[in-house]
Write a protein that holds these residues in place. Structure first.
Motif, PDB file in Angstrom:
ATOM      1  N   GLY A 100       3.151  26.755  62.987  1.00 27.49           N
ATOM      2  CA  GLY A 100       4.497  26.240  63.214  1.00 27.49           C
ATOM      3  C   GLY A 100       5.440  26.769  62.159  1.00 27.49           C
ATOM      4  O   GLY A 100       5.029  27.472  61.227  1.00 27.49           O
ATOM      5  N   VAL A 101       6.702  26.420  62.305  1.00 27.06           N
ATOM      6  CA  VAL A 101       7.706  26.794  61.317  1.00 27.06           C
ATOM      7  C   VAL A 101       7.671  25.764  60.191  1.00 27.06           C
ATOM      8  O   VAL A 101       7.648  24.554  60.433  1.00 27.06           O
ATOM      9  N   VAL A 102       7.669  26.243  58.964  1.00 29.38           N
ATOM     10  CA  VAL A 102       7.602  25.364  57.803  1.00 29.38           C
ATOM     11  C   VAL A 102       8.950  25.375  57.085  1.00 29.38           C
ATOM     12  O   VAL A 102       9.582  26.424  56.947  1.00 29.38           O
ATOM     13  N   ASP A 103       9.374  24.192  56.638  1.00 37.14           N
ATOM     14  CA  ASP A 103      10.608  24.050  55.840  1.00 37.14           C
ATOM     15  C   ASP A 103      11.841  24.584  56.572  1.00 37.14           C
ATOM     16  O   ASP A 103      12.657  25.318  56.016  1.00 37.14           O
ATOM     17  N   THR A 104      11.989  24.189  57.826  1.00 36.08           N
ATOM     18  CA  THR A 104      13.150  24.610  58.604  1.00 36.08           C
ATOM     19  C   THR A 104      14.450  24.270  57.881  1.00 36.08           C
ATOM     20  O   THR A 104      14.602  23.181  57.322  1.00 36.08           O
ATOM     21  N   ASN A 105      15.383  25.196  57.872  1.00 34.87           N
ATOM     22  CA  ASN A 105      16.711  25.046  57.268  1.00 34.87           C
ATOM     23  C   ASN A 105      16.699  24.939  55.744  1.00 34.87           C
ATOM     24  O   ASN A 105      17.692  24.557  55.138  1.00 34.87           O
ATOM     25  N   LYS A 106      15.572  25.258  55.120  1.00 31.66           N
ATOM     26  CA  LYS A 106      15.524  25.319  53.663  1.00 31.66           C
ATOM     27  C   LYS A 106      15.381  26.776  53.240  1.00 31.66           C
ATOM     28  O   LYS A 106      14.985  27.642  54.022  1.00 31.66           O
ATOM     29  N   LYS A 107      15.682  27.041  51.984  1.00 29.54           N
ATOM     30  CA  LYS A 107      15.544  28.419  51.513  1.00 29.54           C
ATOM     31  C   LYS A 107      14.090  28.861  51.482  1.00 29.54           C
ATOM     32  O   LYS A 107      13.798  30.056  51.435  1.00 29.54           O
ATOM     33  N   THR A 108      13.170  27.901  51.508  1.00 35.36           N
ATOM     34  CA  THR A 108      11.740  28.226  51.523  1.00 35.36           C
ATOM     35  C   THR A 108      11.171  28.292  52.935  1.00 35.36           C
ATOM     36  O   THR A 108       9.960  28.336  53.114  1.00 35.36           O
ATOM     37  N   ALA A 109      12.029  28.283  53.948  1.00 36.65           N
ATOM     38  CA  ALA A 109      11.558  28.287  55.335  1.00 36.65           C
ATOM     39  C   ALA A 109      10.690  29.509  55.617  1.00 36.65           C
ATOM     40  O   ALA A 109      10.933  30.605  55.104  1.00 36.65           O
ATOM     41  N   SER A 110       9.671  29.299  56.451  1.00 37.81           N
ATOM     42  CA  SER A 110       8.806  30.412  56.831  1.00 37.81           C
ATOM     43  C   SER A 110       9.529  31.323  57.821  1.00 37.81           C
ATOM     44  O   SER A 110      10.422  30.877  58.549  1.00 37.81           O
ATOM     45  N   PRO A 111       9.151  32.588  57.887  1.00 45.07           N
ATOM     46  CA  PRO A 111       9.798  33.531  58.803  1.00 45.07           C
ATOM     47  C   PRO A 111       9.261  33.376  60.222  1.00 45.07           C
ATOM     48  O   PRO A 111       8.535  34.221  60.734  1.00 45.07           O
ATOM     49  N   GLY A 112       9.600  32.272  60.847  1.00 48.28           N
ATOM     50  CA  GLY A 112       9.059  31.960  62.166  1.00 48.28           C
ATOM     51  C   GLY A 112       7.765  31.172  62.044  1.00 48.28           C
ATOM     52  O   GLY A 112       7.327  30.807  60.948  1.00 48.28           O
ATOM     53  N   PRO A 113       7.099  30.908  63.172  1.00 49.76           N
ATOM     54  CA  PRO A 113       5.838  30.148  63.130  1.00 49.76           C
ATOM     55  C   PRO A 113       4.766  30.906  62.347  1.00 49.76           C
ATOM     56  O   PRO A 113       4.607  32.114  62.498  1.00 49.76           O
ATOM     57  N   ILE A 114       4.044  30.182  61.513  1.00 49.04           N
ATOM     58  CA  ILE A 114       2.934  30.761  60.766  1.00 49.04           C
ATOM     59  C   ILE A 114       1.723  29.847  60.900  1.00 49.04           C
ATOM     60  O   ILE A 114       1.854  28.640  61.089  1.00 49.04           O
ATOM     61  N   ALA A 115       0.543  30.420  60.785  1.00 49.98           N
ATOM     62  CA  ALA A 115      -0.694  29.643  60.837  1.00 49.98           C
ATOM     63  C   ALA A 115      -1.020  29.093  59.457  1.00 49.98           C
ATOM     64  O   ALA A 115      -0.563  29.629  58.434  1.00 49.98           O
ATOM     65  N   PHE A 116      -1.829  28.033  59.424  1.00 47.71           N
ATOM     66  CA  PHE A 116      -2.359  27.590  58.142  1.00 47.71           C
ATOM     67  C   PHE A 116      -3.480  28.554  57.767  1.00 47.71           C
ATOM     68  O   PHE A 116      -4.465  28.685  58.494  1.00 47.71           O
ATOM     69  N   ALA A 117      -3.313  29.221  56.656  1.00 49.12           N
ATOM     70  CA  ALA A 117      -4.280  30.236  56.233  1.00 49.12           C
ATOM     71  C   ALA A 117      -4.453  30.171  54.726  1.00 49.12           C
ATOM     72  O   ALA A 117      -3.485  30.041  53.980  1.00 49.12           O
ATOM     73  N   ARG A 118      -5.683  30.274  54.308  1.00 51.41           N
ATOM     74  CA  ARG A 118      -6.020  30.279  52.880  1.00 51.41           C
ATOM     75  C   ARG A 118      -7.123  31.308  52.648  1.00 51.41           C
ATOM     76  O   ARG A 118      -7.952  31.559  53.518  1.00 51.41           O
ATOM     77  N   SER A 119      -7.134  31.874  51.447  1.00 57.44           N
ATOM     78  CA  SER A 119      -8.207  32.809  51.117  1.00 57.44           C
ATOM     79  C   SER A 119      -9.107  32.225  50.043  1.00 57.44           C
ATOM     80  O   SER A 119      -8.705  31.355  49.270  1.00 57.44           O
ATOM     81  N   LEU A 120     -10.320  32.745  50.007  1.00 53.77           N
ATOM     82  CA  LEU A 120     -11.293  32.408  48.978  1.00 53.77           C
ATOM     83  C   LEU A 120     -11.664  33.681  48.231  1.00 53.77           C
ATOM     84  O   LEU A 120     -11.790  34.750  48.847  1.00 53.77           O
ATOM     85  N   PRO A 121     -11.871  33.589  46.923  1.00 58.86           N
ATOM     86  CA  PRO A 121     -12.437  34.755  46.227  1.00 58.86           C
ATOM     87  C   PRO A 121     -13.769  35.121  46.867  1.00 58.86           C
ATOM     88  O   PRO A 121     -14.507  34.246  47.338  1.00 58.86           O
TER      89      PRO A 121
END
Length: 310
Positions: free
Chosen positions: A82-103
């Motif tokens: 989904g879109v994160v932080d709509t209307n804030k300067k930290t808003a995502s560039p469109g819908p993004i997935a929840f993603a994390r990396s591990l070493p």
């Protein structure tokens, strides 16, 4: 990856399974105790749990696909977006997935699995069905749910949920720099009595709760009842298991009526001691300092309503 592969759930279930017990704690657990208040869901003590997880080692799937020598991290991508932080300067560039990396080292460890079962039952949708990561010793944001893609990358992943959220400050190089949250911090919580409970003078009471840490096991839990006798040893219950929480208890007989401040602290196998006070570099996360529980000792039983909060 040397040999990109695609697997369905049945194929994964047909592989050799592994089961281990691990505690999962939201990185924001205890956020409500920050003063002044911090942004985010105002968790008290309830954003933590302990379960037996069954699945396959992430390592075995990575080896099937072939990990190149230049690999650095393993990126886990979930189906939720989904879109994160709509209307804030930290808003995502469109819908993004929840993603994390591990070493890569943690991704290949025996404490990291792709789980399809919890407590001998199939994962529910809320718990990540059909497949979720279980990353023993790490905060819950690393336990990506509803996994759809796994990618091995040669550079540090700087996605939204790794570089703009779920981070802390690190000062080891002098000037503060941002680093992603990873390991849980050593912590013990009192489950009973609850805040504001009434106890009866002269009657024994069982103070009990749970304690956990990151990669290290719990070695001690100490209890202070505010009666002037300092810290005393709690009794650790159950068998010691890496990455699982350790239940503990302390029997206390309050002799005098009045108000008492109960505190507990954990010490892990790496020698880390639960701190007395908050740290300033953790944003709104990793609230592992000692949180007191105030109780009132009364001369005789009284009727009152306990309040259970999360």
């Amino acid at each position: 990856m040397e040999r990109p592969i695609e697997l369905d759930l049945d194929s994964i279930k047909a592989m050799r399974s592994t089961t281990f017990t691990a505690v999962v704690e939201c990185a924001g657990n205890g956020r409500v105790y920050y003063v002044p208040p911090k942004e985010g869901l105002q968790w008290q003590n309830g954003a933590v749990g302990n379960a037996a997880w069954t699945g396959v080692l992430l390592r075995e799937i990575l080896e099937m696909a072939g990990v190149k020598r230049t690999a650095r991290e393993v990126l886990l991508v979930g189906a939720d977006s989904g879109v994160v932080d709509t209307n804030k300067k930290t808003a995502s560039p469109g819908p993004i997935a929840f993603a994390r990396s591990l070493p890569l080292e943690k991704a290949m460890a025996h404490s990291t699995i792709l789980a399809y079962s919890m407590n001998e039952e199939a994962l529910t949708r809320d718990h990540g069905y059909p497949l979720r990561a279980v990353v023993g010793g790490w905060f819950g944001m690393a336990w990506v749910k509803w996994i759809t893609h796994i990618t091995v990358v040669e550079q540090p992943f700087l996605g939204y949920w790794q570089a703009r959220d779920y981070f802390r400050w690190e000062r080891s190089l002098g000037e503060p720099r941002l680093v992603p949250l990873a390991e849980m911090e050593v912590k013990a919580q009192i489950a009973r009595p609850v805040q504001g409970a009434h106890l009866i003078a002269g009657q024994p009471y069982r103070i009990f709760g749970a304690a956990w840490s990151g990669e290290a096991v719990i070695r001690q839990v100490q209890v202070c009842t505010g009666d002037g006798r300092g810290w005393r040893e709690g009794r650790l219950l159950e068998t010691e298991r890496p990455f699982a929480w350790r239940l503990w208890e302390y029997m206390w007989t309050p002799e005098e009526v009045g108000r008492y401040i109960l505190r507990c602290r954990a010490i892990d196998g790496a020698g880390c001691v639960q701190p007395e006070l908050p740290r300033s570099d953790c944003e709104s996360y990793a609230a592992n300092w000692i949180v007191p529980v105030e109780v009132t000792v009364v001369p005789e039983p009284q009727t009152y309503e306990e309040k259970f909060v999360i």
